[in-house]
Design a protein around this motif. Structure first.
Motif, PDB file in Angstrom:
ATOM      1  N   ILE B   8      28.733 -22.552 -32.796  1.00 46.06           N
ATOM      2  CA  ILE B   8      28.311 -22.474 -31.393  1.00 46.06           C
ATOM      3  C   ILE B   8      29.520 -22.264 -30.488  1.00 46.06           C
ATOM      4  O   ILE B   8      30.435 -23.090 -30.446  1.00 46.06           O
ATOM      5  N   LEU B   9      29.501 -21.151 -29.737  1.00 48.96           N
ATOM      6  CA  LEU B   9      30.538 -20.870 -28.738  1.00 48.96           C
ATOM      7  C   LEU B   9      30.124 -21.492 -27.409  1.00 48.96           C
ATOM      8  O   LEU B   9      29.042 -21.213 -26.903  1.00 48.96           O
ATOM      9  N   VAL B  10      30.996 -22.338 -26.839  1.00 48.83           N
ATOM     10  CA  VAL B  10      30.698 -22.985 -25.558  1.00 48.83           C
ATOM     11  C   VAL B  10      31.641 -22.437 -24.492  1.00 48.83           C
ATOM     12  O   VAL B  10      32.855 -22.369 -24.702  1.00 48.83           O
ATOM     13  N   GLY B  32      25.953 -28.378 -34.219  1.00 49.86           N
ATOM     14  CA  GLY B  32      26.662 -27.379 -35.012  1.00 49.86           C
ATOM     15  C   GLY B  32      28.158 -27.518 -34.907  1.00 49.86           C
ATOM     16  O   GLY B  32      28.680 -28.495 -34.373  1.00 49.86           O
ATOM     17  N   GLU B  33      28.832 -26.503 -35.434  1.00 49.93           N
ATOM     18  CA  GLU B  33      30.282 -26.427 -35.343  1.00 49.93           C
ATOM     19  C   GLU B  33      30.610 -25.774 -33.993  1.00 49.93           C
ATOM     20  O   GLU B  33      30.089 -24.705 -33.685  1.00 49.93           O
ATOM     21  N   VAL B  34      31.478 -26.443 -33.219  1.00 46.54           N
ATOM     22  CA  VAL B  34      31.703 -26.007 -31.842  1.00 46.54           C
ATOM     23  C   VAL B  34      33.073 -25.361 -31.673  1.00 46.54           C
ATOM     24  O   VAL B  34      34.063 -25.839 -32.225  1.00 46.54           O
ATOM     25  N   ILE B  35      33.104 -24.247 -30.913  1.00 45.05           N
ATOM     26  CA  ILE B  35      34.372 -23.694 -30.456  1.00 45.05           C
ATOM     27  C   ILE B  35      34.251 -23.438 -28.957  1.00 45.05           C
ATOM     28  O   ILE B  35      33.211 -22.968 -28.486  1.00 45.05           O
ATOM     29  N   VAL B  36      35.288 -23.817 -28.221  1.00 44.41           N
ATOM     30  CA  VAL B  36      35.245 -23.701 -26.760  1.00 44.41           C
ATOM     31  C   VAL B  36      36.253 -22.653 -26.310  1.00 44.41           C
ATOM     32  O   VAL B  36      37.423 -22.727 -26.688  1.00 44.41           O
ATOM     33  N   VAL B  37      35.791 -21.657 -25.563  1.00 45.64           N
ATOM     34  CA  VAL B  37      36.690 -20.701 -24.905  1.00 45.64           C
ATOM     35  C   VAL B  37      36.212 -20.600 -23.471  1.00 45.64           C
ATOM     36  O   VAL B  37      35.137 -20.066 -23.199  1.00 45.64           O
ATOM     37  N   ALA B  38      36.986 -21.158 -22.552  1.00 51.06           N
ATOM     38  CA  ALA B  38      36.499 -21.252 -21.168  1.00 51.06           C
ATOM     39  C   ALA B  38      37.621 -20.913 -20.198  1.00 51.06           C
ATOM     40  O   ALA B  38      38.807 -20.982 -20.544  1.00 51.06           O
ATOM     41  N   PRO B  39      37.259 -20.548 -18.968  1.00 54.68           N
ATOM     42  CA  PRO B  39      38.273 -20.159 -17.984  1.00 54.68           C
ATOM     43  C   PRO B  39      39.216 -21.325 -17.652  1.00 54.68           C
ATOM     44  O   PRO B  39      38.805 -22.482 -17.635  1.00 54.68           O
ATOM     45  N   ASP B  40      40.465 -20.980 -17.368  1.00 51.83           N
ATOM     46  CA  ASP B  40      41.442 -22.024 -17.042  1.00 51.83           C
ATOM     47  C   ASP B  40      41.308 -22.509 -15.595  1.00 51.83           C
ATOM     48  O   ASP B  40      41.984 -23.451 -15.191  1.00 51.83           O
ATOM     49  N   SER B  41      40.441 -21.855 -14.809  1.00 52.01           N
ATOM     50  CA  SER B  41      40.231 -22.271 -13.413  1.00 52.01           C
ATOM     51  C   SER B  41      38.817 -21.900 -12.990  1.00 52.01           C
ATOM     52  O   SER B  41      38.177 -21.075 -13.641  1.00 52.01           O
ATOM     53  N   PRO B  42      38.311 -22.503 -11.905  1.00 54.29           N
ATOM     54  CA  PRO B  42      36.914 -22.242 -11.511  1.00 54.29           C
ATOM     55  C   PRO B  42      36.665 -20.771 -11.199  1.00 54.29           C
ATOM     56  O   PRO B  42      37.508 -20.106 -10.598  1.00 54.29           O
ATOM     57  N   GLN B  43      35.509 -20.264 -11.639  1.00 54.45           N
ATOM     58  CA  GLN B  43      35.155 -18.841 -11.504  1.00 54.45           C
ATOM     59  C   GLN B  43      33.781 -18.685 -10.862  1.00 54.45           C
ATOM     60  O   GLN B  43      33.098 -17.688 -11.123  1.00 54.45           O
ATOM     61  N   SER B  44      33.384 -19.648 -10.041  1.00 51.72           N
ATOM     62  CA  SER B  44      32.047 -19.584  -9.430  1.00 51.72           C
ATOM     63  C   SER B  44      31.896 -18.335  -8.576  1.00 51.72           C
ATOM     64  O   SER B  44      32.822 -17.938  -7.875  1.00 51.72           O
ATOM     65  N   GLY B  45      30.704 -17.744  -8.660  1.00 53.06           N
ATOM     66  CA  GLY B  45      30.425 -16.556  -7.852  1.00 53.06           C
ATOM     67  C   GLY B  45      31.042 -15.297  -8.414  1.00 53.06           C
ATOM     68  O   GLY B  45      31.073 -14.267  -7.761  1.00 53.06           O
ATOM     69  N   MET B  46      31.533 -15.356  -9.658  1.00 52.11           N
ATOM     70  CA  MET B  46      32.212 -14.192 -10.229  1.00 52.11           C
ATOM     71  C   MET B  46      31.243 -13.139 -10.752  1.00 52.11           C
ATOM     72  O   MET B  46      31.687 -12.069 -11.168  1.00 52.11           O
ATOM     73  N   GLY B  47      29.928 -13.433 -10.742  1.00 51.52           N
ATOM     74  CA  GLY B  47      28.991 -12.442 -11.252  1.00 51.52           C
ATOM     75  C   GLY B  47      29.438 -11.979 -12.617  1.00 51.52           C
ATOM     76  O   GLY B  47      30.059 -12.736 -13.370  1.00 51.52           O
ATOM     77  N   HIS B  69      36.986 -30.020 -33.237  1.00 52.47           N
ATOM     78  CA  HIS B  69      36.780 -28.628 -32.831  1.00 52.47           C
ATOM     79  C   HIS B  69      38.027 -28.088 -32.113  1.00 52.47           C
ATOM     80  O   HIS B  69      38.945 -28.827 -31.802  1.00 52.47           O
ATOM     81  N   LYS B  70      37.999 -26.762 -31.851  1.00 52.63           N
ATOM     82  CA  LYS B  70      39.121 -26.127 -31.164  1.00 52.63           C
ATOM     83  C   LYS B  70      38.713 -25.674 -29.770  1.00 52.63           C
ATOM     84  O   LYS B  70      37.566 -25.307 -29.544  1.00 52.63           O
ATOM     85  N   GLU B  71      39.665 -25.718 -28.860  1.00 56.09           N
ATOM     86  CA  GLU B  71      39.404 -25.259 -27.498  1.00 56.09           C
ATOM     87  C   GLU B  71      40.502 -24.302 -27.051  1.00 56.09           C
ATOM     88  O   GLU B  71      41.675 -24.519 -27.326  1.00 56.09           O
ATOM     89  N   TYR B  72      40.060 -23.260 -26.325  1.00 50.99           N
ATOM     90  CA  TYR B  72      40.988 -22.265 -25.795  1.00 50.99           C
ATOM     91  C   TYR B  72      40.757 -22.105 -24.292  1.00 50.99           C
ATOM     92  O   TYR B  72      39.614 -22.004 -23.835  1.00 50.99           O
ATOM     93  N   SER B  73      41.840 -22.051 -23.565  1.00 51.11           N
ATOM     94  CA  SER B  73      41.803 -21.888 -22.121  1.00 51.11           C
ATOM     95  C   SER B  73      42.220 -20.459 -21.801  1.00 51.11           C
ATOM     96  O   SER B  73      43.275 -19.998 -22.236  1.00 51.11           O
TER      97      SER B  73
END
Lengths: 260, 260
Positions: B8-10, B32-47, B69-73
């Motif tokens: 599962i990609l979060v 499940g098995e989790v991997i996180v790849v998320a923005p390093d800063s807020p991206q609200s309204g980015m469409g 699990h692993k996380e990427y910024s």
């Protein structure tokens, strides 16, 4: 007395100095009263972004004496430009909003990433008939001349007929001479996608970074698609909507019994 | 032998440090098995913005020893995060992508502006079953506890049943206690919009600038809409698609005779 000229808002996502918006302004001046509110810098790939966490600047430009219209340069996204134009500059809805001419295609799945189309969609949400125009040529030296007669004709039809609530037009033009263009085709959005390839590099400081690149994959060979039309020398016109509901899947979803 | 756990990609658009994504990671680790790849800063309204004109950084985070699990910024947008996760980090499609839990509603027209949903749509384009979750509470101190059982159940249904090609789910949760939530309702996107009001100010240097504000206008009172469900204490689930073609208008457009 001649009927009142329509008020036409012109915007884009390549920025107010891009050759494409200059060509569009020229055509629109033949059809109505023009006002330009466009980003002060390129906004390609901005999708339907809006500026929530930052301030917006919007400054009137000084034009030559012969120009009869007004232009404003805005620090925001294409969608911001439409919002600020209607609320702060015009204080009323324009009769039409046109966006472009984009340097590069916005056909098929590209519509999702397109700043050009986001401006048209934003206008559509506000109840303004709207069209996005794109030329399939990324070059800054792209030749917009062959597009002009078609853009004028399509725009005249929209001014005359209007557009239904919730629908805007996505117009893509092949990179061809006027003699080579076979005409206009009404299409559906092809089911295509990008297969990403990241170009991985290392900074002088030793940190890895990436450039997004990719290959366009079209497995939808329907002759009613925009990709087919463009590949066969037609201008594609796709009516698009912003009700994203997948109505065909609602019945199935209800059978999932999510409340059990 | 027990069946293999789904990968599962979060991701999200409020940034990797937001409480909402922490709550979502917790729920997904049960499934499940989790991997996180998320923005390093807020991206609200980015469409559905993607990063075309800039480089992308994507760094693995150091987690505590107990984390499996692993996380990427990532320096990019939510859509960038999905692209880079599948191409550069996983080198394969995850079995599921979940985005959120967003701090704030992405119901009705908000889906268009939503970075949370753009991540889900990007996954959908790549053929990955995807869900965006949003809680109707903008506060950093929002209580995500009442959402968790519902998020787990909806996700389990998607893992079990899959989703049709070209469809992702937009799930919005009202700001209520678990006892107050009446259940889940499958809905269509309400035809609502924002009426912008710009807050105009003057900088210390004397230049005018604006903050975007606005009032939410919903004139669509259908009991099958997401706004109705949320107002009546239900969690709304809207299946959404990224074929934006307004098929119902194609026949009319053909009668315009654009080639005359």
């Amino acid at each position: 007395m001649s009927p009142k000229k329509p008020l036409i808002l012109v915007t884009n996502d390549d920025g107010i100095t891009a050759p494409g918006i200059r060509a569009l302004i020229e055509v629109m001046k033949e059809l109505g009263e023009v006002i330009v509110v466009a980003p002060d810098s390129p906004q390609s790939g901005m999708g339907h972004a809006i500026t929530l966490n930052d301030t917006l600047f919007c400054d009137e430009l000084k034009l030559t004496e012969t120009d009869k219209h007004k232009e404003y340069s805005c620090s925001g996204t294409p969608a911001d430009c439409v919002k600020i134009a209607t609320q702060e500059i015009l204080h009323r809805k324009p009769d039409l909003c046109v966006s472009g001419i984009n340097h590069g295609s916005n056909s098929s799945i590209n519509v999702i990433y397109s700043g050009t189309m986001s401006a048209a969609v934003e206008a559509g949400i506000e109840g303004i008939p709207a069209i996005g125009f794109s030329l399939n040529d990324y070059s800054l030296h792209a030749d917009f001349e062959p597009s002009k007669a078609y853009i004028k004709s399509i725009t005249q039809h929209v001014i005359k007929n209007g557009l239904p609530k919730g629908v805007v037009l996505n117009v893509n033009i092949p990179k061809l001479t006027e003699a080579e263009i076979k005409g206009v085709k009404i299409c559906r959005q092809a089911k295509a996608r990008w297969e990403e390839e990241f170009d991985k590099r290392t900074s002088p400081q030793g940190r890895d970074y990436y450039w997004l690149t990719g290959e366009f994959i079209n497995e939808d060979h329907g002759e009613d698609t925009d990709e087919w039309a463009l590949a066969h020398n037609y201008i594609s016109v796709v009516p698009i909507q912003f009700d994203l509901t997948a109505h065909h899947f609602i019945q199935d979803l209800n059978s999932w019994d999510l409340n059990d």
